[in-house]
Design a protein around this motif. Structure first.
Motif, PDB file in Angstrom:
ATOM      1  N   GLY A 197     -19.357   5.705  29.665  1.00 48.95           N
ATOM      2  CA  GLY A 197     -20.597   5.499  30.119  1.00 48.95           C
ATOM      3  C   GLY A 197     -21.654   6.950  29.644  1.00 48.95           C
ATOM      4  N   LEU A 198     -20.997   7.504  29.290  1.00 51.60           N
ATOM      5  CA  LEU A 198     -21.786   8.770  28.494  1.00 51.60           C
ATOM      6  C   LEU A 198     -23.150   8.439  27.635  1.00 51.60           C
ATOM      7  CD1 LEU A 198     -22.600  11.925  28.635  1.00 51.60           C
ATOM      8  CD2 LEU A 198     -20.531  12.263  26.686  1.00 51.60           C
ATOM      9  N   VAL A 199     -22.270   8.112  26.500  1.00 44.67           N
ATOM     10  CA  VAL A 199     -23.392   7.538  25.218  1.00 44.67           C
ATOM     11  C   VAL A 199     -24.044   5.949  25.831  1.00 44.67           C
ATOM     12  CG1 VAL A 199     -23.675   6.629  23.170  1.00 44.67           C
ATOM     13  CG2 VAL A 199     -21.457   7.697  23.712  1.00 44.67           C
ATOM     14  N   LEU A 200     -23.924   5.462  27.012  1.00 44.27           N
ATOM     15  CA  LEU A 200     -24.807   4.852  27.212  1.00 44.27           C
ATOM     16  C   LEU A 200     -25.784   5.044  28.485  1.00 44.27           C
ATOM     17  CD1 LEU A 200     -25.480   1.615  28.008  1.00 44.27           C
ATOM     18  CD2 LEU A 200     -24.141   1.880  30.234  1.00 44.27           C
ATOM     19  N   GLY A 201     -25.947   6.448  29.073  1.00 37.63           N
ATOM     20  CA  GLY A 201     -26.753   6.973  30.078  1.00 37.63           C
ATOM     21  C   GLY A 201     -27.252   7.322  28.822  1.00 37.63           C
ATOM     22  N   ALA A 202     -26.707   8.272  27.771  1.00 38.75           N
ATOM     23  CA  ALA A 202     -28.070   9.058  26.884  1.00 38.75           C
ATOM     24  C   ALA A 202     -28.303   7.974  26.374  1.00 38.75           C
ATOM     25  CB  ALA A 202     -26.736   9.450  25.951  1.00 38.75           C
ATOM     26  N   MET A 203     -28.136   7.000  26.266  1.00 40.57           N
ATOM     27  CA  MET A 203     -29.355   5.969  25.367  1.00 40.57           C
ATOM     28  C   MET A 203     -30.626   5.415  26.618  1.00 40.57           C
ATOM     29  SD  MET A 203     -26.244   3.570  23.685  1.00 40.57           S
ATOM     30  CE  MET A 203     -27.472   2.072  22.661  1.00 40.57           C
ATOM     31  N   MET A 204     -29.694   5.375  27.426  1.00 40.95           N
ATOM     32  CA  MET A 204     -31.242   4.886  28.691  1.00 40.95           C
ATOM     33  C   MET A 204     -31.845   6.487  28.514  1.00 40.95           C
ATOM     34  SD  MET A 204     -27.890   2.884  31.203  1.00 40.95           S
ATOM     35  CE  MET A 204     -29.436   2.850  33.001  1.00 40.95           C
ATOM     36  N   GLU A 205     -31.802   6.950  28.753  1.00 41.71           N
ATOM     37  CA  GLU A 205     -32.418   8.326  29.751  1.00 41.71           C
ATOM     38  C   GLU A 205     -33.626   8.705  27.936  1.00 41.71           C
ATOM     39  OE1 GLU A 205     -31.531  12.396  30.955  1.00 41.71           O
ATOM     40  OE2 GLU A 205     -30.833  12.650  28.275  1.00 41.71           O
ATOM     41  N   ARG A 206     -33.058   8.371  26.603  1.00 45.34           N
ATOM     42  CA  ARG A 206     -33.692   8.279  25.618  1.00 45.34           C
ATOM     43  C   ARG A 206     -34.745   7.414  25.423  1.00 45.34           C
ATOM     44  NH1 ARG A 206     -32.952  10.541  19.413  1.00 45.34           N
ATOM     45  NH2 ARG A 206     -31.759  12.328  20.806  1.00 45.34           N
ATOM     46  N   MET A 207     -34.874   6.393  26.126  1.00 46.88           N
ATOM     47  CA  MET A 207     -35.283   4.512  26.218  1.00 46.88           C
ATOM     48  C   MET A 207     -36.382   4.552  27.367  1.00 46.88           C
ATOM     49  SD  MET A 207     -32.527   1.736  24.512  1.00 46.88           S
ATOM     50  CE  MET A 207     -33.682   0.640  24.438  1.00 46.88           C
ATOM     51  N   GLY A 208     -36.111   5.690  28.441  1.00 42.62           N
ATOM     52  CA  GLY A 208     -37.171   5.807  29.461  1.00 42.62           C
ATOM     53  C   GLY A 208     -37.324   4.628  30.215  1.00 42.62           C
ATOM     54  N   GLY A 209     -36.188   3.759  30.101  1.00 46.43           N
ATOM     55  CA  GLY A 209     -36.309   2.426  31.129  1.00 46.43           C
ATOM     56  C   GLY A 209     -37.110   0.753  30.418  1.00 46.43           C
ATOM     57  N   TYR A 210     -37.280   1.227  28.779  1.00 47.08           N
ATOM     58  CA  TYR A 210     -38.390   0.550  28.052  1.00 47.08           C
ATOM     59  C   TYR A 210     -37.543   0.121  26.934  1.00 47.08           C
ATOM     60  CZ  TYR A 210     -41.801   2.536  30.174  1.00 47.08           C
ATOM     61  OH  TYR A 210     -43.148   2.926  30.857  1.00 47.08           O
ATOM     62  N   GLY A 211     -37.535  -1.504  26.963  1.00 47.53           N
ATOM     63  CA  GLY A 211     -36.363  -2.298  25.633  1.00 47.53           C
ATOM     64  C   GLY A 211     -35.141  -2.272  26.495  1.00 47.53           C
ATOM     65  N   SER A 212     -34.331  -3.237  26.231  1.00 47.95           N
ATOM     66  CA  SER A 212     -32.289  -3.749  26.535  1.00 47.95           C
ATOM     67  C   SER A 212     -32.270  -3.366  26.060  1.00 47.95           C
ATOM     68  CB  SER A 212     -32.927  -5.540  26.647  1.00 47.95           C
ATOM     69  OG  SER A 212     -32.926  -5.663  24.406  1.00 47.95           O
ATOM     70  N   ILE A 213     -30.919  -2.562  26.794  1.00 52.92           N
ATOM     71  CA  ILE A 213     -29.075  -2.337  26.245  1.00 52.92           C
ATOM     72  C   ILE A 213     -28.575  -3.476  26.596  1.00 52.92           C
ATOM     73  CG2 ILE A 213     -27.454  -0.662  26.308  1.00 52.92           C
ATOM     74  CD1 ILE A 213     -29.760   1.596  27.413  1.00 52.92           C
ATOM     75  N   ILE A 214     -27.544  -3.666  25.725  1.00 49.28           N
ATOM     76  CA  ILE A 214     -26.551  -4.929  25.270  1.00 49.28           C
ATOM     77  C   ILE A 214     -25.016  -3.514  25.536  1.00 49.28           C
ATOM     78  CG2 ILE A 214     -25.087  -6.507  25.510  1.00 49.28           C
ATOM     79  CD1 ILE A 214     -27.655  -7.858  23.677  1.00 49.28           C
ATOM     80  N   GLN A 215     -24.358  -3.709  26.788  1.00 47.43           N
ATOM     81  CA  GLN A 215     -23.028  -2.665  26.682  1.00 47.43           C
ATOM     82  C   GLN A 215     -22.064  -3.769  26.241  1.00 47.43           C
ATOM     83  OE1 GLN A 215     -21.987  -1.192  30.095  1.00 47.43           O
ATOM     84  NE2 GLN A 215     -20.293   0.568  28.835  1.00 47.43           N
ATOM     85  N   MET A 216     -21.175  -3.868  25.440  1.00 48.26           N
ATOM     86  CA  MET A 216     -19.875  -4.514  25.128  1.00 48.26           C
ATOM     87  C   MET A 216     -18.971  -3.482  25.798  1.00 48.26           C
ATOM     88  SD  MET A 216     -21.582  -6.954  22.951  1.00 48.26           S
ATOM     89  CE  MET A 216     -20.478  -7.497  22.240  1.00 48.26           C
TER      90      MET A 216
END
Length: 201
Positions: free
Chosen positions: A39-58
């Motif tokens: 979940g490190l890459v996922l967390g980095a993405m979430m931080e960069r997006m700042g809660g805006y947009g959507s992420i789908i984790q496969m």
């Protein structure tokens, strides 16, 4: 945090930064992520997006791994637009045969709960018959009144304990059904997002 976690997962933090930049990860985008860094890459993405947009984790297997993501300390709204989808269902999604038939369509309190209650009631009746037989045997053996009073207190405690256990089991079944229903809803929502085929990265 990045430095410690990246070293732990054998991923250099400058490499992670390059991945985020070249992947065009930014606020308001729709991203799909598949990673094996807890979940490190996922967390980095979430931080960069700042809660805006959507992420789908496969994810492969039974569920997504987010051990490192929890270390970021994101507020709850950050997780509202985080979705997950099992890799094993991608083929069926692409072929149009995807379904969530294994999960209940809505939280039904009467079907599974009634089965559980019936099973518990049968156990309770069996134990009550056993208790009655024990008390009959004790009366035949002419036990004094103080011992009979103690036995009655114990039986009353047992009955209360069984009622509490029954109530807990009922609540557990309802909670399990509710979670299954929520999981199904999320899966359907994620499938709809994937069917749009318009991810930004």
């Amino acid at each position: 945090l990045y430095y410690k976690m990246a070293n732990y997962n054998h991923l250099r933090y400058d490499t992670l930064a390059q991945m985020l930049t070249l992947g065009n990860v930014r606020a308001g985008s729709k991203m799909i992520v598949m990673e094996t860094c807890a979940g490190l890459v996922l967390g980095a993405m979430m931080e960069r997006m700042g809660g805006y947009g959507s992420i789908i984790q496969m994810y492969p297997g039974g569920g997504p791994v987010r051990a490192a993501t929890s270390c970021f300390g994101f507020p709850k709204p950050f997780f509202d637009n985080l979705h997950e989808f099992p890799l094993s269902k991608v083929d069926s999604l692409l072929s149009g045969t995807f379904s969530t038939e294994t999960l209940p369509s809505e939280p039904e309190d009467n079907v599974l709960v009634e089965d559980e209650i019936n099973g518990l009631m049968e156990e309770k009746q069996t134990s009550l018959h056993e208790t009655e037989e024990e008390s009959t045997t004790e009366a035949a053996m002419e036990i004094n009144q103080t011992e009979e009073q103690e036995t009655m207190d114990i039986n009353a405690d047992d009955a209360e304990f069984k009622e509490i256990k029954e109530k807990e089991n009922k609540e557990n079944v309802r909670e399990k059904q509710r979670k299954q229903w929520e999981r199904r809803k999320k899966l359907i929502k994620t499938a709809a997002l994937l069917r749009e085929k318009n991810a930004d990265g």
